[in-house]
Design a protein around this motif. Structure first.
Motif, PDB file in Angstrom:
ATOM      1  N   UNK A  90       0.844  -1.197   0.000  1.00  0.00           N
ATOM      2  CA  UNK A  90       0.000   0.000   0.000  1.00  0.00           C
ATOM      3  C   UNK A  90       0.879   1.247   0.000  1.00  0.00           C
ATOM      4  N   UNK A  91       0.243   2.372  -0.334  1.00  0.00           N
ATOM      5  CA  UNK A  91       0.964   3.635  -0.465  1.00  0.00           C
ATOM      6  C   UNK A  91       1.531   4.113   0.873  1.00  0.00           C
ATOM      7  N   UNK A  92       0.793   3.876   1.961  1.00  0.00           N
ATOM      8  CA  UNK A  92       1.244   4.346   3.272  1.00  0.00           C
ATOM      9  C   UNK A  92       2.544   3.662   3.687  1.00  0.00           C
ATOM     10  N   UNK A  93       2.660   2.367   3.402  1.00  0.00           N
ATOM     11  CA  UNK A  93       3.886   1.642   3.724  1.00  0.00           C
ATOM     12  C   UNK A  93       5.050   2.159   2.889  1.00  0.00           C
ATOM     13  N   UNK A  94       4.795   2.406   1.610  1.00  0.00           N
ATOM     14  CA  UNK A  94       5.852   2.929   0.744  1.00  0.00           C
ATOM     15  C   UNK A  94       6.305   4.305   1.225  1.00  0.00           C
ATOM     16  N   UNK A  95       5.377   5.128   1.645  1.00  0.00           N
ATOM     17  CA  UNK A  95       5.719   6.461   2.142  1.00  0.00           C
ATOM     18  C   UNK A  95       6.576   6.364   3.408  1.00  0.00           C
ATOM     19  N   UNK A  96       6.206   5.462   4.322  1.00  0.00           N
ATOM     20  CA  UNK A  96       6.981   5.309   5.553  1.00  0.00           C
ATOM     21  C   UNK A  96       8.400   4.813   5.242  1.00  0.00           C
ATOM     22  N   UNK A  97       8.512   3.885   4.325  1.00  0.00           N
ATOM     23  CA  UNK A  97       9.831   3.371   3.937  1.00  0.00           C
ATOM     24  C   UNK A  97      10.696   4.479   3.339  1.00  0.00           C
ATOM     25  N   UNK A  98      10.073   5.351   2.570  1.00  0.00           N
ATOM     26  CA  UNK A  98      10.803   6.483   2.000  1.00  0.00           C
ATOM     27  C   UNK A  98      11.350   7.374   3.102  1.00  0.00           C
ATOM     28  N   UNK A  99      10.540   7.617   4.129  1.00  0.00           N
ATOM     29  CA  UNK A  99      10.979   8.441   5.261  1.00  0.00           C
ATOM     30  C   UNK A  99      12.102   7.765   6.037  1.00  0.00           C
ATOM     31  N   UNK A 100      12.108   6.439   6.055  1.00  0.00           N
ATOM     32  CA  UNK A 100      13.153   5.704   6.755  1.00  0.00           C
ATOM     33  C   UNK A 100      14.443   5.629   5.945  1.00  0.00           C
ATOM     34  N   UNK A 101      14.406   6.098   4.698  1.00  0.00           N
ATOM     35  CA  UNK A 101      15.608   6.100   3.870  1.00  0.00           C
ATOM     36  C   UNK A 101      15.813   4.847   3.054  1.00  0.00           C
ATOM     37  N   UNK A 102      14.779   3.979   2.963  1.00  0.00           N
ATOM     38  CA  UNK A 102      14.902   2.756   2.178  1.00  0.00           C
ATOM     39  C   UNK A 102      15.112   3.110   0.703  1.00  0.00           C
ATOM     40  N   UNK A 103      16.006   2.380   0.028  1.00  0.00           N
ATOM     41  CA  UNK A 103      16.389   2.737  -1.342  1.00  0.00           C
ATOM     42  C   UNK A 103      15.373   2.295  -2.394  1.00  0.00           C
ATOM     43  N   UNK A 104      14.860   1.063  -2.263  1.00  0.00           N
ATOM     44  CA  UNK A 104      13.917   0.550  -3.260  1.00  0.00           C
ATOM     45  C   UNK A 104      12.885  -0.341  -2.577  1.00  0.00           C
ATOM     46  N   UNK A 105      11.823  -0.666  -3.313  1.00  0.00           N
ATOM     47  CA  UNK A 105      10.760  -1.494  -2.755  1.00  0.00           C
ATOM     48  C   UNK A 105      10.182  -2.385  -3.835  1.00  0.00           C
ATOM     49  N   UNK A 106       9.617  -3.503  -3.400  1.00  0.00           N
ATOM     50  CA  UNK A 106       8.883  -4.369  -4.320  1.00  0.00           C
ATOM     51  C   UNK A 106       7.659  -4.902  -3.588  1.00  0.00           C
ATOM     52  N   UNK A 107       6.627  -5.257  -4.356  1.00  0.00           N
ATOM     53  CA  UNK A 107       5.422  -5.780  -3.728  1.00  0.00           C
ATOM     54  C   UNK A 107       4.195  -5.528  -4.577  1.00  0.00           C
ATOM     55  N   UNK A 108       3.057  -5.987  -4.113  1.00  0.00           N
ATOM     56  CA  UNK A 108       1.810  -5.909  -4.872  1.00  0.00           C
ATOM     57  C   UNK A 108       1.385  -4.476  -5.161  1.00  0.00           C
ATOM     58  N   UNK A 109       1.780  -3.513  -4.314  1.00  0.00           N
ATOM     59  CA  UNK A 109       1.402  -2.129  -4.573  1.00  0.00           C
ATOM     60  C   UNK A 109       2.045  -1.623  -5.866  1.00  0.00           C
ATOM     61  N   UNK A 110       3.189  -2.167  -6.189  1.00  0.00           N
ATOM     62  CA  UNK A 110       3.915  -1.754  -7.400  1.00  0.00           C
ATOM     63  C   UNK A 110       3.478  -2.607  -8.588  1.00  0.00           C
ATOM     64  N   UNK A 111       3.507  -3.913  -8.406  1.00  0.00           N
ATOM     65  CA  UNK A 111       3.036  -4.826  -9.461  1.00  0.00           C
ATOM     66  C   UNK A 111       2.919  -6.220  -8.888  1.00  0.00           C
ATOM     67  N   UNK A 112       1.911  -6.945  -9.338  1.00  0.00           N
ATOM     68  CA  UNK A 112       1.749  -8.337  -8.937  1.00  0.00           C
ATOM     69  C   UNK A 112       2.566  -9.235  -9.876  1.00  0.00           C
ATOM     70  N   UNK A 113       2.900 -10.445  -9.429  1.00  0.00           N
ATOM     71  CA  UNK A 113       3.596 -11.374 -10.337  1.00  0.00           C
ATOM     72  C   UNK A 113       2.786 -11.561 -11.613  1.00  0.00           C
ATOM     73  N   UNK A 114       3.486 -11.671 -12.743  1.00  0.00           N
ATOM     74  CA  UNK A 114       2.791 -11.795 -14.032  1.00  0.00           C
ATOM     75  C   UNK A 114       3.635 -12.626 -14.974  1.00  0.00           C
ATOM     76  N   UNK A 115       3.005 -13.273 -15.952  1.00  0.00           N
ATOM     77  CA  UNK A 115       3.773 -14.033 -16.951  1.00  0.00           C
ATOM     78  C   UNK A 115       4.599 -13.089 -17.820  1.00  0.00           C
TER      79      UNK A 115
END
Length: 330
Positions: A146-171
């Motif tokens: 979700x967007x709130x988790x991504x925002x918190x990670x940004x504030x914590x200084x995390x460099x990159x993220x992956x997960x369903x909020x960005x894209x789900x697994x796909x062929x």
């Protein structure tokens, strides 16, 4: 490996230079053939090794830590990135993180999923990000939904993220339409032909221009050992010649010895002996054209340097690189 590299080459032909990550288990780490497989796949499909990341888990590495370290060191010499996956669920220790030839740490989704609900988990994630940066590694969050988790990670200084909020697994055949929708391709303009960089860190240089690339020398001044070492590692990985000092007095001595060869000083403002802006005044007497980037975790620090380039601690690897690049380009 071959299928992933083949698919990467296909996406590259239509303008999407997509980084490729491949999970490798304990059996592959124990084998002497992993390096050969990578070399053959790179040659066959024309995908630069720098676009490939090998992901390993803590548990698989610790099955045979000595052999694993040797294998990872060899493939890293090829230009391949190395990531430790599911960090925090296995044999986590400062010792093994420091000894393994890593580029990034992927924080397990079990922590990320509880980030917003549990203060203790938030502290653990912050510690994992800070530890990664202290070792000069990228911090990547898994399981962002979700967007709130991504925002918190940004504030914590995390460099990159992956997960369903960005894209789900796909062929594979669904990836290109997704890329075309969400990831713009480079715009082709008339003018000098440029070389396509093999990694995001490389500069675009006109192929018709022959020029010597100057190595930038950076002096890092910080009395916090972990931050000093992390900054050193991050900048050295970009090809810079990096020197470092723990005090203003030591920085003065180094600048005197270097005799005008330093291009940039990255200094904390609140050093144990002097203030960073006072050090800058003395160094400019020795080298008037010297450039500075001031850093501090104290909000009052910004006021002391007026409008000079300033970066607040804690900062991510990308924030540091962006600020250093801007100062050098100014």
């Amino acid at each position: 490996m071959n299928e992933a590299m083949r698919q990467g080459a296909e996406w590259a032909r239509v303008g999407h230079q997509v980084p490729i990550s491949i999970n490798v288990g304990a059996k592959a780490l124990a084998s002497s053939h992993l390096e050969t497989v990578i070399v053959q796949a790179v040659a066959e499909h024309g995908v630069p090794a720098s676009r490939l990341t090998i992901e390993v888990t803590e548990t698989d590495v610790m099955t045979d830590p000595v052999q694993s370290s040797r294998t990872l060191a060899r493939i890293k010499e090829l230009g391949v990135r190395v990531a430790v996956d599911d960090f925090g669920t296995g044999y986590s220790s400062l010792g093994y993180l420091n000894e393994l030839p890593l580029n990034e740490v992927k924080i397990d989704r079990s922590f990320i999923s509880r980030l917003l609900r549990e203060p203790q988990t938030s502290s653990i994630v912050r510690a994992a990000v800070d530890l990664s940066h202290a070792l000069g590694l990228d911090a990547v969050a898994e399981g962002v939904e979700d967007a709130a988790t991504l925002e918190r990670l940004t504030l914590l200084g995390c460099d990159r993220a992956q997960g369903y909020f960005i894209a789900r697994p796909m062929p594979a055949d669904a990836v290109l339409p997704w890329l075309q929708r969400f990831v713009p391709t480079p715009t082709v303009v008339s003018g000098p032909v440029v070389a396509i960089p093999t990694s995001p860190e490389e500069s675009l240089v006109p192929t018709g221009t022959a020029r010597e690339v100057k190595v930038v020398t950076v002096l890092v001044v910080d009395d916090e050992p972990s931050l000093r070492v992390a900054t050193h590692r991050i900048l050295a990985a970009q090809g810079h010649n990096v020197l470092h000092a723990a005090t203003a007095s030591e920085a003065l001595r180094i600048c005197g010895e270097q005799r005008g060869t330093i291009d940039l000083v990255v200094t904390d403002i609140f050093l144990t002996d002097w203030r960073g802006h006072e050090l800058a005044g003395r160094l400019r007497e020795m080298q008037p054209n010297l450039k500075f980037l001031f850093v501090s975790g104290d909000p009052k620090g910004r006021d002391l340097v007026n409008n000079a380039p300033f970066l607040a601690k804690p900062f991510s690897k990308q924030q540091l690189l962006d600020h250093v690049g801007a100062v050098l380009a100014a």
